[in-house]
Design a protein around this motif. Structure first.
Motif, PDB file in Angstrom:
ATOM      1  N   UNK A  16     -30.954 -25.760   6.501  1.00 39.04           N
ATOM      2  CA  UNK A  16     -29.539 -25.915   6.165  1.00 39.04           C
ATOM      3  C   UNK A  16     -28.782 -24.644   6.541  1.00 39.04           C
ATOM      4  N   UNK A  17     -27.428 -24.734   6.404  1.00 36.55           N
ATOM      5  CA  UNK A  17     -26.587 -23.590   6.752  1.00 36.55           C
ATOM      6  C   UNK A  17     -25.518 -23.389   5.671  1.00 36.55           C
ATOM      7  N   UNK A  18     -25.255 -22.125   5.371  1.00 35.65           N
ATOM      8  CA  UNK A  18     -24.203 -21.759   4.420  1.00 35.65           C
ATOM      9  C   UNK A  18     -22.859 -21.783   5.139  1.00 35.65           C
ATOM     10  N   UNK A  19     -21.900 -22.535   4.586  1.00 37.82           N
ATOM     11  CA  UNK A  19     -20.560 -22.579   5.166  1.00 37.82           C
ATOM     12  C   UNK A  19     -19.837 -21.281   4.828  1.00 37.82           C
ATOM     13  N   UNK A  20     -19.483 -20.520   5.828  1.00 36.81           N
ATOM     14  CA  UNK A  20     -18.849 -19.213   5.612  1.00 36.81           C
ATOM     15  C   UNK A  20     -17.378 -19.174   5.976  1.00 36.81           C
ATOM     16  N   UNK A  21     -16.899 -20.148   6.775  1.00 37.36           N
ATOM     17  CA  UNK A  21     -15.508 -20.055   7.206  1.00 37.36           C
ATOM     18  C   UNK A  21     -15.020 -21.399   7.719  1.00 37.36           C
ATOM     19  N   UNK A  22     -13.766 -21.714   7.430  1.00 36.82           N
ATOM     20  CA  UNK A  22     -13.056 -22.853   8.001  1.00 36.82           C
ATOM     21  C   UNK A  22     -11.823 -22.343   8.732  1.00 36.82           C
ATOM     22  N   UNK A  23     -11.569 -22.889   9.899  1.00 41.10           N
ATOM     23  CA  UNK A  23     -10.342 -22.570  10.616  1.00 41.10           C
ATOM     24  C   UNK A  23      -9.720 -23.860  11.110  1.00 41.10           C
ATOM     25  N   UNK A  24      -8.395 -23.932  11.028  1.00 39.86           N
ATOM     26  CA  UNK A  24      -7.672 -25.115  11.483  1.00 39.86           C
ATOM     27  C   UNK A  24      -6.723 -24.700  12.599  1.00 39.86           C
ATOM     28  N   UNK A  25      -6.821 -25.421  13.721  1.00 36.71           N
ATOM     29  CA  UNK A  25      -5.974 -25.156  14.884  1.00 36.71           C
ATOM     30  C   UNK A  25      -5.092 -26.371  15.131  1.00 36.71           C
ATOM     31  N   UNK A  26      -3.795 -26.136  15.247  1.00 37.25           N
ATOM     32  CA  UNK A  26      -2.847 -27.200  15.568  1.00 37.25           C
ATOM     33  C   UNK A  26      -2.288 -26.911  16.951  1.00 37.25           C
ATOM     34  N   UNK A  27      -2.563 -27.807  17.873  1.00 34.00           N
ATOM     35  CA  UNK A  27      -2.177 -27.587  19.278  1.00 34.00           C
ATOM     36  C   UNK A  27      -2.681 -26.218  19.751  1.00 34.00           C
ATOM     37  N   UNK A  28      -3.951 -25.939  19.402  1.00 35.04           N
ATOM     38  CA  UNK A  28      -4.672 -24.723  19.819  1.00 35.04           C
ATOM     39  C   UNK A  28      -4.185 -23.442  19.159  1.00 35.04           C
ATOM     40  N   UNK A  29      -3.284 -23.540  18.175  1.00 33.83           N
ATOM     41  CA  UNK A  29      -2.779 -22.368  17.462  1.00 33.83           C
ATOM     42  C   UNK A  29      -3.309 -22.398  16.034  1.00 33.83           C
TER      43      UNK A  29
END
Length: 857
Positions: A30-43
């Motif tokens: 398994x893997x520990x979730x360390x980060x989420x990032x959201x990109x809208x139209x690549x930004x």
């Protein structure tokens, strides 16, 4: 600075080593979730409301350090503590036997239970590792699409990419392509009931669905609520939100939405059949009020009644209330259309009176009515006990006293004059210990205070003319008359304090509060003025030093005869005879003092005269308070307070018209007391932002100024400002900061102008324990009064350089009903230093520990 920096570096290094253990309980596959990032139209975006749509977020991390503390605590817990303890106990053949002989079998069992309990506590307090879940990731992407759909982007697409690392860690990037948003085009309506359609037409300009704006689902929900409230406040007693729907046509409309509002008729089910009827307005045909209803008398007969205006009041015993007082709290009126608002206002007003429990308001069809549109309103009121008794006891510590015990009690009498009034009579007292108290005679409790208060409150504006046109009863007006007296012994100058108030308050809406103190009277009498230099030792020491430096010019009788009591073998000024005689000589210019000595001495004299004079304050003030906080759980809100006060104007006018003689200072006296005259303005702004995951960012800006004029050259101590303390600039103790860059040379430093700025980042550590990082800035100054020392005064904008800055960290334990707070403040910028002002005393030896209840702002 170097030792402190070394300590911080060591702590950070230790935490960095510990953080390497974050994946301790993450399975190998398994893997520990360390980060989420959201990109809208690549930004990349950082909007909290969009990140809140994700089903998985990484473990909470400490700000700045970025450490997942709660995860580390969870990892420190033993998953099988009972088995581990059992294995340890029996690992060596004779260990258990030796422990039993040393402790006892029962104690060994308790040790095992404590070991298990400790690790269970760690698990409950900590936070389990967030394991990357692909299914939740897919659901998060779908939810992001739904969020954008609800905000008008019907063709939005969401995708994701999971990036796995070899150290059992992973992060997820979400990619959103919103495409073109849909715009509201034509808006039509189809309302079955003619009466309902007529009401809607009269208020259609209030609609939240507006042509040309972007499609927003939440606006449609808000519009449903608006229409429901509109109809239920215009007579439609049976109307429910479920009868409202919106049809949207988006086919071949070029990204435009044509909306039709549909409101169906009321559906009625009767036995096996269902039919619909148009909505019709309902009217109130009667309002009956039962003033002493409770469960035990529900089957009794009414024995007393009264009619007032269009209301009928009933009582199962003798009626104990003036009809007008009860009726004034009721907003439901005979002959008017049914309104939800009237019922809500009646609930709230009855609660505010404090003489009834939560009322029960019922509506029933009028059996005399053949049209089915008349309602009878029955209001059942349950009185609270006529008398209420309250006692309180507290233990405290402050910069004034080392230890204090406070006690008090009050008697509350409800409906004392049968007009819904409340009378409260209270007494209070305290004893304490202070090393600075004069004439302590080695007694531990050398401080005492005793006082009494009386307060009468009634639910109306008491004024010679009718004020209902200005302050209608839906603003819930109250008038309060209060008086109090207190006497202090062996603290300061032994004061007697008399107060009186005539106060109005009312509430224009849910967020606003207005308060008007028409009369705010305070008389402060100093009972032991000659004790000033025994209490204010800093002033005495400076005055005594100047006298000793000019010993040859001064009459020896002004000094104590025993020179050995002085460290430098020079005698000290007598208190109060010698200090007063020395001051008289200075005022008569009989000494040849240096300019600096003369300045310091006259500052001491000015302060002594001001703090020892009796005060008579007759003021009026108005407060405007706005608070958007809906309840104690609301973490994002704004508060604003504005207060303006004027004192002494009416007394000055009367004195002028009466041609009273002025005293030696050129001012008027009333009963041998020079009354205070000044204008004062205060503002206080507070803003909280909820950043999610129990993270709050809060700021405060506070400012005030009090300007003396005509009959005064200074502001009374009781109405001046101070800086420092647990709710202010936390790098300084209360009254220790300022004025300006003077360095807090007095025991109690105060002035007539203040600026305070605070910023605080609050976050959860684990469980009920929270923490905060804060920066405080501010100071006090003298301005436009009789203080001339440029270090203490504010005369130009460049004096803002004298603002002091502190920073620090705090711990807060949340007990739900209140918060226990410990803040550690460091002096970061000290304007009192001549050269190096930044971080000169940024160390633990000069830190200030502040203990408080609840948050500082």
């Amino acid at each position: 600075m170097k030792p402190f920096t070394t300590k911080i570096s060591f702590i950070l290094f230790t935490l960095l080593i510990i953080s390497c253990n974050a994946v301790k309980k993450v399975p190998d596959d398994e893997h520990l979730l360390t980060d989420n990032k959201i990109f809208v139209d690549s930004i990349e975006i950082n909007k909290r409301q969009i990140y809140d749509q994700l089903y998985q977020e990484p473990n909470v991390k400490l700000p700045l350090l970025g450490l997942p503390l709660k995860l580390l605590i969870y990892n420190a817990a033993n998953s099988n503590p009972d088995t581990t303890f059992y294995d340890w106990l029996h690992r060596k053949p004779k260990r258990e036997k030796r422990l039993i002989n040393w402790l006892s079998k029962k104690q060994v069992e308790k040790v095992g239970q404590s070991y298990v309990g400790f690790h269970e506590f760690l698990q409950e307090t900590g936070e389990a590792p967030v394991i990357l879940n692909k299914e939740k990731t897919e659901r998060s992407a779908s939810r992001l699409e739904a969020w954008y759909w609800n905000h008008g982007w019907f063709n939005a697409k969401a995708d994701y990419k999971i990036i796995k690392k070899k150290n059992k860690r992973a992060k997820v990037n979400y990619f959103i392509t919103p495409n073109q948003a849909y715009i509201l085009d034509s808006i039509s309506r189809r309302i079955a009931s003619p009466q309902a359609d007529s009401v809607y037409q009269n208020h259609k300009e209030e609609s939240l669905i507006i042509s040309g704006e972007k499609f927003e689902t939440n606006k449609f929900n808000a519009e449903r609520e608006r229409i429901t409230s509109l109809f239920r406040n215009n007579g439609f007693y049976h109307f429910e939100q479920e009868y409202i729907s919106f049809d949207a046509d988006t086919i071949s409309t070029n990204n435009k939405a044509n909306i039709e509002l549909v409101i169906a008729n009321r559906e009625i089910k009767k036995e096996d059949s269902t039919y619909t009827v148009p909505y019709r307005k309902h009217y109130i045909s009667d309002v009956n009020v039962f003033t002493d209803y409770n469960y035990t008398n529900k089957n009794k007969s009414v024995t007393d009644s009264a009619n007032y205006k269009k209301y009928t009041l009933y009582s199962f015993d003798k009626l104990k209330y003036k009809p007008k007082a009860v009726v004034d709290a009721i907003f439901i009126k005979k002959g008017e259309v049914y309104k939800d608002r009237d019922r809500s206002l009646t609930y709230k007003r009855m609660q505010q009176l404090g003489i009834f429990k939560y009322p029960d308001i019922q509506y029933m069809p009028d059996p005399r009515d053949s049209t089915g549109t008349q309602l009878i309103s029955n209001i059942f009121l349950t009185p609270k006990e006529k008398f209420g008794v309250d006692f309180n006891f507290d233990v405290s510590r402050s910069n004034i006293q080392d230890f204090g015990i406070g006690f008090g009690g009050s008697l509350l009498i409800r409906n004392i004059f049968r007009g819904a009034e409340t009378l409260e009579i209270g007494g209070r007292g305290s004893v304490g210990s202070s090393r600075d108290a004069a004439k302590s005679e080695d007694n531990f409790f050398n401080i005492s205070e005793i006082g009494a208060d009386v307060k009468l409150s009634f639910p109306k504006i008491a004024f010679p003319i009718n004020t209902s046109g200005i302050i209608p009863k839906y603003m819930f007006p109250f008038t309060t008359i209060s008086a109090g007296i207190s006497t202090q012994q062996n603290i300061g100058l032994d004061k007697r304090n008399l107060t009186g108030k005539f106060n109005y308050r009312w509430y224009p809406n849910e967020e606003l509060t207005h308060k008007l103190d028409l009369i705010d009277l305070q008389y402060v009498r100093n009972l032991n003025r000659g004790n000033y230099f025994n209490v204010y030792r800093n002033s005495y020491n400076r005055l005594n030093t100047i006298a000793q430096d000019n010993f040859n010019q001064i009459d020896p009788t002004y000094f104590y005869e025993d020179a050995s009591i002085s460290d430098d073998n020079l005698p000290n000024l007598k208190i109060p005879e010698g200090t007063q005689a020395f001051i008289n000589e200075v005022n008569n210019n009989n000494y040849n003092l240096s300019s600096e000595e003369n300045r310091i001495t006259r500052n001491i004299i000015e302060r002594r005269d001001r703090l020892t004079q009796n005060n008579l304050i007759l003021a009026s003030n108005f407060s405007y308070i706005k608070n958007t906080r809906e309840n104690i759980y609301d973490q994002e809100f704004t508060q604003f307070r504005f207060r303006v006060e004027a004192a002494g104007n009416s007394l000055y006018l009367l004195a002028s018209l009466s041609n009273l003689n002025k005293n030696s200072n050129g001012n008027y006296n009333v009963s041998n007391v020079e009354f205070s005259q000044y204008g004062k303005v205060e503002t206080d702004f507070i803003k909280h932002w909820d950043l999610g995951q129990q993270n709050i960012f809060a700021i405060r800006a506070l400012g005030g100024v009090a300007i003396p004029y005509l009959n005064s050259k200074d502001i009374p101590f009781a109405r001046s400002f101070f800086a420092g303390g647990a709710n202010d600039n936390r790098g300084w103790q209360a009254y220790d900061l300022g004025p300006g860059s003077s360095g807090g040379i007095n025991e109690f430093n105060e002035a007539n102008m203040k600026i305070t700025l605070n910023a605080e980042y609050r976050f959860n550590l684990f469980g009920q324990l929270n923490s905060a990082l804060f920066i405080d800035a501010g100071n006090i100054w003298n301005t436009l009064d009789n203080v001339e020392d440029e270090r203490m005064t504010f005369t130009k904008f460049s004096d803002l350089k004298k603002i002091a800055v502190s920073s620090g960290v705090g711990l807060r334990y949340d007990l739900s009903f209140f918060v226990i707070r410990l803040d550690l403040g460091f002096k970061t910028y000290n304007p009192a230093f001549d050269k190096q002002k930044w971080f000169q005393q940024y160390n633990f030896s000069n830190a200030v520990y502040n203990v408080g209840i609840n948050y500082p702002f």
